[in-house]
Structure formats: structure tokens, C-alpha cells
Design a protein around this motif. Structure first.
Motif, PDB file in Angstrom:
ATOM      1  N   ALA A   1      -8.736  17.624  -7.644  1.00 19.98           N
ATOM      2  CA  ALA A   1      -7.646  17.392  -8.601  1.00 19.98           C
ATOM      3  C   ALA A   1      -8.116  17.672 -10.035  1.00 19.98           C
ATOM      4  O   ALA A   1      -7.438  18.368 -10.790  1.00 19.98           O
ATOM      5  CB  ALA A   1      -7.136  15.960  -8.465  1.00 19.98           C
TER       6      ALA A   1
ATOM      7  N   MET B   1      -0.240  11.934  -9.043  1.00 15.93           N
ATOM      8  CA  MET B   1      -1.263  12.940  -8.761  1.00 15.93           C
ATOM      9  C   MET B   1      -0.683  14.355  -8.806  1.00 15.93           C
ATOM     10  O   MET B   1      -1.282  15.267  -9.381  1.00 15.93           O
ATOM     11  CB  MET B   1      -1.872  12.673  -7.391  1.00 15.93           C
ATOM     12  N   VAL B   2       0.487  14.518  -8.182  1.00 15.82           N
ATOM     13  CA  VAL B   2       1.107  15.851  -8.189  1.00 15.82           C
ATOM     14  C   VAL B   2       1.406  16.280  -9.627  1.00 15.82           C
ATOM     15  O   VAL B   2       1.187  17.436 -10.004  1.00 15.82           O
ATOM     16  CB  VAL B   2       2.386  15.861  -7.304  1.00 15.82           C
TER      17      VAL B   2
ATOM     18  N   LEU C   1       1.378   6.664  -6.697  1.00 19.20           N
ATOM     19  CA  LEU C   1       0.169   7.433  -7.031  1.00 19.20           C
ATOM     20  C   LEU C   1       0.308   8.899  -6.644  1.00 19.20           C
ATOM     21  O   LEU C   1      -0.212   9.786  -7.315  1.00 19.20           O
ATOM     22  CB  LEU C   1      -1.058   6.821  -6.337  1.00 19.20           C
ATOM     23  N   PHE C   2       1.039   9.149  -5.557  1.00 17.89           N
ATOM     24  CA  PHE C   2       1.228  10.528  -5.101  1.00 17.89           C
ATOM     25  C   PHE C   2       1.996  11.333  -6.148  1.00 17.89           C
ATOM     26  O   PHE C   2       1.633  12.459  -6.482  1.00 17.89           O
ATOM     27  CB  PHE C   2       1.971  10.541  -3.760  1.00 17.89           C
TER      28      PHE C   2
ATOM     29  N   ILE D   1      -6.060  -1.433   6.854  1.00 16.09           N
ATOM     30  CA  ILE D   1      -5.374  -2.714   6.600  1.00 16.09           C
ATOM     31  C   ILE D   1      -4.601  -3.166   7.834  1.00 16.09           C
ATOM     32  O   ILE D   1      -4.646  -4.339   8.215  1.00 16.09           O
ATOM     33  CB  ILE D   1      -4.453  -2.574   5.363  1.00 16.09           C
TER      34      ILE D   1
ATOM     35  N   ILE E   1      -4.098  17.467  -2.376  1.00 12.80           N
ATOM     36  CA  ILE E   1      -2.919  16.721  -1.897  1.00 12.80           C
ATOM     37  C   ILE E   1      -3.127  16.269  -0.447  1.00 12.80           C
ATOM     38  O   ILE E   1      -2.872  15.118  -0.096  1.00 12.80           O
ATOM     39  CB  ILE E   1      -1.639  17.584  -2.054  1.00 12.80           C
TER      40      ILE E   1
ATOM     41  N   PHE F   1      -4.916   7.863   2.271  1.00 12.09           N
ATOM     42  CA  PHE F   1      -3.997   6.732   2.393  1.00 12.09           C
ATOM     43  C   PHE F   1      -3.685   6.403   3.843  1.00 12.09           C
ATOM     44  O   PHE F   1      -3.486   5.239   4.184  1.00 12.09           O
ATOM     45  CB  PHE F   1      -2.724   6.970   1.572  1.00 12.09           C
TER      46      PHE F   1
ATOM     47  N   CYS G   1       2.349   1.767  -3.400  1.00 12.77           N
ATOM     48  CA  CYS G   1       1.283   2.289  -4.277  1.00 12.77           C
ATOM     49  C   CYS G   1       1.055   3.768  -4.005  1.00 12.77           C
ATOM     50  O   CYS G   1       0.887   4.573  -4.927  1.00 12.77           O
ATOM     51  CB  CYS G   1      -0.033   1.550  -4.043  1.00 12.77           C
ATOM     52  N   PHE G   2       1.032   4.115  -2.705  1.00 14.67           N
ATOM     53  CA  PHE G   2       0.794   5.510  -2.326  1.00 14.67           C
ATOM     54  C   PHE G   2       1.857   6.419  -2.934  1.00 14.67           C
ATOM     55  O   PHE G   2       1.541   7.448  -3.529  1.00 14.67           O
ATOM     56  CB  PHE G   2       0.776   5.662  -0.805  1.00 14.67           C
TER      57      PHE G   2
ATOM     58  N   PHE H   1      -5.575  13.420  -0.305  1.00 11.38           N
ATOM     59  CA  PHE H   1      -4.970  12.193  -0.840  1.00 11.38           C
ATOM     60  C   PHE H   1      -4.125  11.517   0.253  1.00 11.38           C
ATOM     61  O   PHE H   1      -4.216  10.308   0.472  1.00 11.38           O
ATOM     62  CB  PHE H   1      -4.103  12.573  -2.047  1.00 11.38           C
TER      63      PHE H   1
ATOM     64  N   VAL I   1      -8.680  21.452 -10.515  1.00 12.83           N
ATOM     65  CA  VAL I   1      -7.442  22.238 -10.614  1.00 12.83           C
ATOM     66  C   VAL I   1      -6.838  22.063 -12.011  1.00 12.83           C
ATOM     67  O   VAL I   1      -6.426  23.033 -12.648  1.00 12.83           O
ATOM     68  CB  VAL I   1      -6.441  21.803  -9.509  1.00 12.83           C
ATOM     69  N   ARG I   2      -6.800  20.806 -12.471  1.00 13.01           N
ATOM     70  CA  ARG I   2      -6.217  20.552 -13.803  1.00 13.01           C
ATOM     71  C   ARG I   2      -6.994  21.273 -14.906  1.00 13.01           C
ATOM     72  O   ARG I   2      -6.421  21.816 -15.835  1.00 13.01           O
ATOM     73  CB  ARG I   2      -6.196  19.051 -14.067  1.00 13.01           C
TER      74      ARG I   2
ATOM     75  N   LEU J   1      -4.288   2.775   5.254  1.00 15.72           N
ATOM     76  CA  LEU J   1      -3.212   2.054   5.955  1.00 15.72           C
ATOM     77  C   LEU J   1      -3.703   1.541   7.315  1.00 15.72           C
ATOM     78  O   LEU J   1      -3.439   0.389   7.686  1.00 15.72           O
ATOM     79  CB  LEU J   1      -2.013   2.990   6.137  1.00 15.72           C
TER      80      LEU J   1
ATOM     81  N   LYS K   1      -5.603  22.893  -4.982  1.00 16.65           N
ATOM     82  CA  LYS K   1      -4.471  21.978  -5.174  1.00 16.65           C
ATOM     83  C   LYS K   1      -3.960  21.466  -3.818  1.00 16.65           C
ATOM     84  O   LYS K   1      -3.734  20.262  -3.634  1.00 16.65           O
ATOM     85  CB  LYS K   1      -3.339  22.719  -5.915  1.00 16.65           C
TER      86      LYS K   1
ATOM     87  N   TYR L   1      -0.240  15.272 -12.230  1.00 17.06           N
ATOM     88  CA  TYR L   1      -1.552  15.505 -12.860  1.00 17.06           C
ATOM     89  C   TYR L   1      -2.062  16.921 -12.568  1.00 17.06           C
ATOM     90  O   TYR L   1      -2.467  17.645 -13.471  1.00 17.06           O
ATOM     91  CB  TYR L   1      -2.544  14.461 -12.339  1.00 17.06           C
ATOM     92  N   ILE L   2      -1.992  17.311 -11.285  1.00 19.14           N
ATOM     93  CA  ILE L   2      -2.539  18.635 -10.949  1.00 19.14           C
ATOM     94  C   ILE L   2      -1.578  19.776 -11.291  1.00 19.14           C
ATOM     95  O   ILE L   2      -1.983  20.920 -11.356  1.00 19.14           O
ATOM     96  CB  ILE L   2      -3.009  18.756  -9.478  1.00 19.14           C
TER      97      ILE L   2
ATOM     98  N   LEU M   1       0.830  -1.208   0.000  1.00 18.08           N
ATOM     99  CA  LEU M   1       0.000   0.000   0.000  1.00 18.08           C
ATOM    100  C   LEU M   1       0.865   1.260   0.000  1.00 18.08           C
ATOM    101  O   LEU M   1       0.595   2.228  -0.709  1.00 18.08           O
ATOM    102  CB  LEU M   1      -0.928  -0.010   1.217  1.00 18.08           C
ATOM    103  N   LEU M   2       1.943   1.216   0.787  1.00 16.00           N
ATOM    104  CA  LEU M   2       2.838   2.379   0.865  1.00 16.00           C
ATOM    105  C   LEU M   2       3.515   2.651  -0.471  1.00 16.00           C
ATOM    106  O   LEU M   2       3.621   3.800  -0.897  1.00 16.00           O
ATOM    107  CB  LEU M   2       3.900   2.148   1.944  1.00 16.00           C
TER     108      LEU M   2
END
Lengths: 42, 399
Positions: free
Chosen positions: B322, A30-31, A26-27, B290, B276, B283, A22-23, B279, B325-326, B287, B272, A33-34, A19-20
């Protein structure tokens, strides 16, 4: 005596590591992307 | 003329000025006034009974549910919404991002008023309100208590925010020397305020660490303090966006043209930041989900309710921010900020009220008096904000 199965994704906390990772991936995505909106503007 | 005479003359001049400023401005019969005045008056009547007959006369609080809607909404949620002040002051005064300079004053004012009214509402909820001074004067300090930390931090943070806002008051009162002096204190107050804010935002979460057996396991975690801190970032940013939308309509005459022009850029920047922060928060939640193997708890009412909060009011607004913003869509950012704010209200109320003592037979529901007093607190804060914003230089004409 307790046995430890290294192939068990729960006991080894493998799921949490996955998961970490993936994070982090993805982070970054995402950054990126924006942040495109700034490039669009300029 | 002696110094004393000058001082008395200055005081008289300021007193006259204050009386002049106290006079109401603008129309009286507005929809907001028509709704808020009866609620504030009714709230005051309820508070009279609360202070003369005790908490039990107007609330549904009991020994089993000592903390209810007043703590859950006013204090725990209100303080999260006030988080915008420490983020914006950090960005402007420490990171030196000048883009947000034009919203610093209004954000600090919102933060200060939120602490005065929402954290101040704590007095209403104490069985013996006169004991609120105990952690400050040292009458049984209780060093080991999280409340000790929270109470000191609230007090010190209110002072720090007042110092941050005081140049505006000095400017309004035409005290040039005072303005120069308090302006010089701003950076110190900002750094002090950020430190305090980070600690008490998480401290509010730490209050619930001792209630492990009472909170539903989906909401309880030893990481509640971190979750409270991270969520206060996007709560604060969403609140600034939401207030910005309203201020731009209500106070459009007070805002300079350049500020109108940069408004879109500021909203996009805040969106923005919120995306972030949400997001990262999502997570953290995943975390913990899980780590605690919480999937066994997901297939019942509480599980579905948890998913509504985490997916509906965290993940979806995060993606909306997100995307907006884009694509530079201010409309979607506005909707996302409202969803994020609802998500924060749900999260804080879930931990402190809804999923608190979730397994007992007789649940707590707030009485109508509790809801009226909460509305009274919110409306009073808006009245105070309006009074200050229409008189003091909160919205910069130049910036």
C-alpha cells in the motif's frame, strides 16, 4: 436451561460484528489511500 | 500435387524447423546453468531409485506422514503461485483492462508450466503412480472425494491454459489458419479456466478439511478453502511481480520498448491488487481467530510461529504494498512481493507439513533427496520457460 447474556460480547458474537465494521471502514480508507497515487500522477 | 504430398511436405518443413529450434542458444557457462544442471541430473538419479525401490528409499514419508515436502511445496504451494494466470486473464479478457495485455502471454505460460511441473510432481508422490489415471478413466471415480474434483480440475485447467497459450505456438510455427482458429477459442477457455481455478484453488484447501485432528487448531478452520482461494490471488500477483523483475533483467532484449515504459505502471497496478487481497485475507484470518477464540493458543511456540506468519508475512507486506503504491516505489513493491511469497510458502507448509501432526513425538523432516527433487522440479520449469521464451513470441515487441 442455558442462560444467554446479551451483554456478553463473546456469546453474542459482538466482537465479530465489531471486527467486520472495522474492516469495512478500514477497507474504504485503504482503497482511498492507495488510489491517491493515481491522482498524484494525473 | 495431392493433399497427402502437401501434408508430408509441410510436416517435413516443420520437423526441420523444430530441429533448428532445438539447438541451444546463448552462452552455456552461466551461473544458473552451473548450479541447475548438476541438481537436475542428481534429481533424475534419485527419481530412478524412487520409482524402482519405492518412496521409502528416498523420502522420510511414513504411514503417519503420508504427505510431505513434495505435496506441501510442489503441489500445494506451486499451484497457489500459478494463480496469477487466472487473475490476469480475467482482468484482460473479461474486464477488458488493456494495461495488462502485454503480460498476458508470459503469465499464461508461467501458469501452464507451473501446473505441468508442480501439479505433475504429484506423480512422484503417489505410492502407486500408475493409479493417477483412475479418477479420469472412471476406475472407481470416488465422487465424494475432494481429490476427484482436484484431479479433474487440474487436467481440465491444463487443457484450458494450453488453449489460451496455443495462439503463441501457432504464431511461432507460422500456422496462420490455426492461429486464427485457436485465438477464437481464447475467451471461452479463459472463462472456463477462471471457473476451474477458483474451484480447485479452494479445493486444495478442502483436502485438509478431513485432517482436523491432525492440524494445529491455529491453522485448521472450516474456512480453509476460502483462505486458500483468497491467498492464491495475492500469491499469483506477487509471483507475477517477482517473475517480472527477473524477466526484465534476463530477457530485456526480447521485450519491446513500450513494454519497458509501461512496466512501472503494471507493477504498481499489480501491487495495488496484492495489497487489497492481502488486506481482505488478513481480516478473514482475524475473524476466524476471534470466532474460534484462538487467543488461548497464542502464548506458546505455535502461537508465536502463527504470529510470524500472519503479521510478518501478511500484514507487513500488505502495508508495504500500500505504501509503495501510494509513493510509487517499485523497490518496496519488489521486497513486499518476496515477503508475500515467503508468507504463502510458510502458510502452505504450516498446514501440510509443519503444523501437521504437530503433537506427535517423532516429527517429519524432509530428506535431502526430497529437497533435491523439489529443486530439480523448479529448475526444470525454469529451463522449459527459458526455452519457450527465447523462441516463441511470448514477450510482445509492439505492446
Amino acid at each position: 436451561m442455558e442462560f444467554y447474556y446479551y451483554v456478553n460480547i463473546f456469546e453474542t458474537k459482538g466482537l465479530e460484528y465489531l471486527l467486520l465494521i472495522c474492516f469495512l471502514v478500514l477497507f474504504i480508507l485503504m482503497v482511498r489511500y492507495i488510489s491517491t497515487s493515481d491522482k498524484k500522477k494525473s | 500435387m495431392s493433399n497427402k504430398a502437401v501434408l508430408i511436405g509441410e510436416f517435413r518443413k516443420f520437423f526441420k524447423f523444430l530441429i533448428q529450434e532445438m539447438k541451444p542458444r546463448g552462452k552455456w557457462l552461466t551461473p544458473f546453468n552451473i548450479i541447475s544442471i548438476p541438481i537436475i541430473l542428481l534429481g533424475l538419479v534419485i527419481l530412478f531409485f524412487r520409482f524402482t525401490k519405492g518412496l521409502g528409499s528416498v523420502t522420510n514419508l511414513s504411514q503417519q506422514f503420508p504427505w510431505g515436502f513434495w505435496i506441501g511445496f510442489d503441489v500445494v504451494t506451486g499451484v497457489a503461485f500459478a494463480g496469477g494466470a487466472y487473475i490476469i486473464t480475467f482482468v484482460v479478457y473479461v474486464m477488458r483492462v488493456e494495461k495488462y495485455h502485454s503480460i498476458v502471454r508470459v503469465t499464461v505460460l508461467n501458469g501452464l508450466l507451473a501446473y505441468i511441473f508442480y501439479a505433475g510432481a504429484l506423480v512422484l508422490d503417489l505410492g502407486r503412480p500408475w493409479h493417477i489415471i483412475n479418477p479420469i478413466i472412471g476406475n472407481s471415480f470416488g465422487y465424494n472425494s475432494v481429490l476427484f474434483l482436484v484431479s479433474w480440475h487440474f487436467l481440465l485447467y491444463m487443457i484450458a491454459e494450453f488453449v489460451e497459450f496455443s495462439p503463441v505456438i501457432a504464431e511461432w510455427a507460422h500456422w496462420e489458419k490455426v492461429r486464427k482458429f485457436v485465438s477464437a477459442l481464447t475467451l471461452g477457455a479463459v472463462i472456463f479456466g477462471i471457473t476451474l481455478s477458483m474451484l480447485h484453488q479452494s479445493g486444495l484447501g478442502a483436502l485438509f478439511l478431513m485432517a482436523k485432528p491432525k492440524i494445529h487448531p491455529l491453522w485448521y478452520s472450516e474456512f480453509i478453502p476460502i483462505l486458500f482461494f483468497v491467498s492464491s490471488i495475492f500469491a499469483g500477483l506477487s509471483m507475477i511481480i517477482f517473475e517480472g523483475i527477473i524477466s526484465h533483467k534476463v530477457f530485456k532484449d526480447l521485450i519491446g520498448e513500450k513494454s519497458h515504459y509501461s512496466y512501472e505502471e503494471i507493477i504498481l497496478g499489480l501491487g495495488k491488487g496484492a495489497a487489497i487481497a492481502m488486506f481482505v485475507y488478513y481480516f478473514f484470518k482475524a475473524l476466524i481467530f476471534i470466532h474460534e477464540k484462538q487467543w488461548v493458543l497464542i502464548n506458546d511456540f505455535w502461537g508465536y510461529w502463527y504470529l510470524v506468519e500472519v503479521i510478518g508475512f501478511v500484514l507487513i507486506p500488505c502495508f508495504m504494498f500500500a505504501y509503495a503504491v501510494r509513493n510509487r516505489s517499485i523497490g518496496i513493491i519488489k521486497i513486499a512481493s518476496v515477503l508475500a511469497l515467503i508468507g504463502i510458502i510458510l502458510n502452505r507448509l504450516n498446514i501440510s507439513v509443519i503444523a501437521f501432526n504437530w503433537d506427535v513425538a517423532n516429527k517429519y523432516y524432509p530428506s535431502w533427496q526430497e529437497i533435491v527433487v523439489t529443486l530439480m522440479v523448479v529448475f526444470s520449469e525454469i529451463w522449459a520457460f527459458r526455452w519457450i521464451a527465447t523462441r516463441m513470441p511470448v514477450f510482445s515487441k509492439e505492446n
